[in-house]
Design an enzyme around this catalytic site. Sequence first.
Site, PDB file in Angstrom:
ATOM      1  N   LYS A 219       0.820  -1.229   0.000  1.00 34.83           N
ATOM      2  CA  LYS A 219       0.000   0.000   0.000  1.00 34.83           C
ATOM      3  C   LYS A 219       0.841   1.260   0.000  1.00 34.83           C
ATOM      4  O   LYS A 219       0.515   2.238  -0.656  1.00 34.83           O
ATOM      5  CB  LYS A 219      -0.953   0.013   1.179  1.00 34.83           C
ATOM      6  CG  LYS A 219      -0.254  -0.050   2.525  1.00 34.83           C
ATOM      7  CD  LYS A 219      -1.053  -0.840   3.523  1.00 34.83           C
ATOM      8  CE  LYS A 219      -0.131  -1.916   4.068  1.00 34.83           C
ATOM      9  NZ  LYS A 219      -0.739  -3.084   4.611  1.00 34.83           N
TER      10      LYS A 219
ATOM     11  N   GLU B 150      -4.987  -6.189  -4.950  1.00 34.44           N
ATOM     12  CA  GLU B 150      -6.139  -6.344  -4.050  1.00 34.44           C
ATOM     13  C   GLU B 150      -5.708  -6.434  -2.590  1.00 34.44           C
ATOM     14  O   GLU B 150      -6.378  -5.919  -1.691  1.00 34.44           O
ATOM     15  CB  GLU B 150      -6.928  -7.603  -4.445  1.00 34.44           C
ATOM     16  CG  GLU B 150      -8.171  -7.873  -3.655  1.00 34.44           C
ATOM     17  CD  GLU B 150      -9.256  -6.835  -3.868  1.00 34.44           C
ATOM     18  OE1 GLU B 150      -9.424  -5.989  -2.973  1.00 34.44           O
ATOM     19  OE2 GLU B 150      -9.929  -6.869  -4.915  1.00 34.44           O
TER      20      GLU B 150
ATOM     21  N   GLY C   5      -6.840  -6.437   3.401  1.00 33.23           N
ATOM     22  CA  GLY C   5      -6.552  -7.875   3.393  1.00 33.23           C
ATOM     23  C   GLY C   5      -7.403  -8.668   2.420  1.00 33.23           C
ATOM     24  O   GLY C   5      -7.392  -8.424   1.211  1.00 33.23           O
TER      25      GLY C   5
ATOM     26  N   GLU D 191       2.557  -3.883  15.976  1.00 31.26           N
ATOM     27  CA  GLU D 191       3.980  -4.133  15.810  1.00 31.26           C
ATOM     28  C   GLU D 191       4.773  -3.430  16.915  1.00 31.26           C
ATOM     29  O   GLU D 191       4.246  -2.547  17.595  1.00 31.26           O
ATOM     30  CB  GLU D 191       4.433  -3.640  14.444  1.00 31.26           C
ATOM     31  CG  GLU D 191       3.830  -4.489  13.328  1.00 31.26           C
ATOM     32  CD  GLU D 191       4.235  -4.008  11.950  1.00 31.26           C
ATOM     33  OE1 GLU D 191       5.429  -3.724  11.754  1.00 31.26           O
ATOM     34  OE2 GLU D 191       3.356  -3.919  11.082  1.00 31.26           O
TER      35      GLU D 191
ATOM     36  N   LYS E 129      -4.107   3.531   2.261  1.00 26.45           N
ATOM     37  CA  LYS E 129      -5.259   2.805   1.723  1.00 26.45           C
ATOM     38  C   LYS E 129      -6.319   3.779   1.219  1.00 26.45           C
ATOM     39  O   LYS E 129      -6.950   3.548   0.180  1.00 26.45           O
ATOM     40  CB  LYS E 129      -5.828   1.878   2.787  1.00 26.45           C
ATOM     41  CG  LYS E 129      -4.863   0.741   3.144  1.00 26.45           C
ATOM     42  CD  LYS E 129      -5.274   0.036   4.431  1.00 26.45           C
ATOM     43  CE  LYS E 129      -4.318  -1.107   4.769  1.00 26.45           C
ATOM     44  NZ  LYS E 129      -4.554  -1.636   6.133  1.00 26.45           N
TER      45      LYS E 129
END
Lengths: 430, 430
Positions: free
Chosen positions: A107, A131, A136, A192, A207
């Site tokens: 992305k 996609e 996801g 993360e 996104k």
Amino acid sequence: MMRERPLRVALLGCGVVGSEVARIMTTHTDDLTARIGAPVELAGIAVRRTGRVRAGVPQELITTDATALVKRGDIDVVVEVIGGVEPARSLITAAFEHGASVVSANKALLAQDGAALHAAAEARGVDLYYEAAVAGAIPLIRPLRESLAGDKVNRVLGIVNGTTNFILDRMDSSGAGYSEALDEATALGYAEADPTADVEGFDAAAKAAILAGIAFHTRVRLDDVHREGMTEVTAADFASAKQMGCTIKLLAICERAADGRSVTARVHPAMIPLSHPLASVREAYNAVFVEADAAGQLMFYGPGAGGSPTASAVLGDLVAVCRNKLAASTGPGESAYTRLPVSPMGEVVTRYHISLDVADKPGVLAQVATVFAEHGVSIDTVRQQGKDGDASLVVVTHRATDAALSDTVRALRRLDTVRGVASMMRVEGE
Amino acid sequence: MMRERPLRVALLGCGVVGSEVARIMTTHTDDLTARIGAPVELAGIAVRRTGRVRAGVPQELITTDATALVKRGDIDVVVEVIGGVEPARSLITAAFEHGASVVSANKALLAQDGAALHAAAEARGVDLYYEAAVAGAIPLIRPLRESLAGDKVNRVLGIVNGTTNFILDRMDSSGAGYSEALDEATALGYAEADPTADVEGFDAAAKAAILAGIAFHTRVRLDDVHREGMTEVTAADFASAKQMGCTIKLLAICERAADGRSVTARVHPAMIPLSHPLASVREAYNAVFVEADAAGQLMFYGPGAGGSPTASAVLGDLVAVCRNKLAASTGPGESAYTRLPVSPMGEVVTRYHISLDVADKPGVLAQVATVFAEHGVSIDTVRQQGKDGDASLVVVTHRATDAALSDTVRALRRLDTVRGVASMMRVEGE
């Protein structure tokens, strides 16, 4: 009538997503062959370090020389699941130059250089599919680009980052503060070690740029997206939201302006009514509303991240791209013909929820109301609560431009009787 | 680099959907041209009677000779929105023979003759697309056929008929009986004068056949789908459902058997928990869950019928099919390589909710429990309510085969102490 030579796939990256792609490609070969119409073969897997390759990944295919793999000359499709701008961009460009189509989940790269990459793919007559870059496993790019190709999309509104949704969901359900909820998300593997890209909204903004570009057939880059993270959302904000029958979500919102002459794209936390379907999107799930002239309101829901769901999206693209290769055709490329400009955040029309700490004396409400009126912002509701000489004032506005709303807040801060602006949040989804 | 001759489209049918397709094609010509990459032109509109053509439809394109229109020789794409098996089938077949691709919204025809039509299209190297045949504007065929092409779908579960969902929603919210709710649906235009196709589940069964075939890459015809309508659902059933924390929906359910060797497809009313997302699908909306190995659980939601939403789906297909024509390629055709057989309803594994009117005397529960045990059906909960010598017994079972469950009910009816089986309904979505 199957051709003899298999389609050869190079996989760049073998982390959570890549190892799942490799696993499915090597265990579901017959299904992929039947669906593509020709055998497909994993020809090589490029990793940064060989030491950490997961179990189940064919060790003999591993290489650390991604560039050499992409330039081998017999690669039909390159699957890029490294992430980040470089070396992904150079590798994808090299793939196109060697006649390979590319399936990417990247992305950040697409939001920054989508136009150039699309042009490079088109120049070589190959495909660029992605996609997996947004939400996801949830089919979103293909529905927007193909299913709604005969319609006019006016709005895309959704939760496109699972980490922040998990954190906000925990804050909502347990009353926890941001740091506490973040710690839980980290412990459970939803966040993360460095959560900046998620919690500051960079991931969602990338996104939003991709979705806005496809939805409105124009170019929208990451820099065009107004971005506010959710690190300053407090337990008190959730309490205020509850009093209004709302919850708080980090939303990506792409809109066509009312006059149709421009578009906007933004990511920020916002209150939405509990009755809105997005309010019940729990944990790390994603959901996106698409509003179009003829189709009306559509919603797409599912797991927005994770190795398997992302691999599902990658493999769906892989099958499509391989079919195109066999037919010597390509799928839809970039569609940016409307050339609609992206307006700044100030032109967005929205509503505000503002909590003020004020002096508890007569005339304060009148003063505050005057400031709103002077900026042309009309008030929907006011709630006043007094305690020990201090009071709080909660104002919810009607729709106004974001510029008028933030000017109003700035002027409120200058009032002697306003001790502080405790919180200020947009209200969406009504 | 646009080609000179426009792509020519013949429109068959000009009712609610067709007139909307014609309107959008004639008012959004520039957008369609940009998205296709070549101009597209409405070349003719076939209707049964010329007298009733709607305002806004170009009158000079109207003809009553659909066959001649399809055989004109210069038609690139035929859009079929007549519905029903004939003359639609003959016209589509003639379109293929004359080299035209076809976009259809005809679920009945596709559920009955999909395989033959796909073969005819493939033989002529043209496309057969039909996103609009299932769930109106909601992208479902394309996500199943393309986005999930690299995944393994295990289950499709959804509300695919808006009329019956409207009726059941009214029964649920107002306590109305079936006839009363049907009258309201008819008055508001949600139900047709003859509602048989909807309320008896034929429409949903056709959609289930189409979805199952695509999801499992096998052939499923309308006759393979177990079908029960919802005309016998009562206000009392809704009261029972509420006591269990459930509501009632008419569901289409397509499943891969646990051993992977067969599939099932069925349409029937069922209780689902209020916490299930399908429980909150209101009015005439549709929503479909898709469960796949890698993707996990996806949901697609939107308006399942109506002129504009269906036209949106038709036009999305039209753009895709036109692009394929320009590229001299075709999209994915039928994929039925798994050849998985469709098992009968008896092999479906599900749960039952059964209300029995029984004599209020000692030993009845033991008798009833014995019948369940003898058929290998394990009981989850029993609720007993006595009144004036009579009593009612509500039993909810654990999962068992539908054959075992219906054998159990048959045996229960034979007990002297069981005065009647007041209702019996499957429980899904848990």
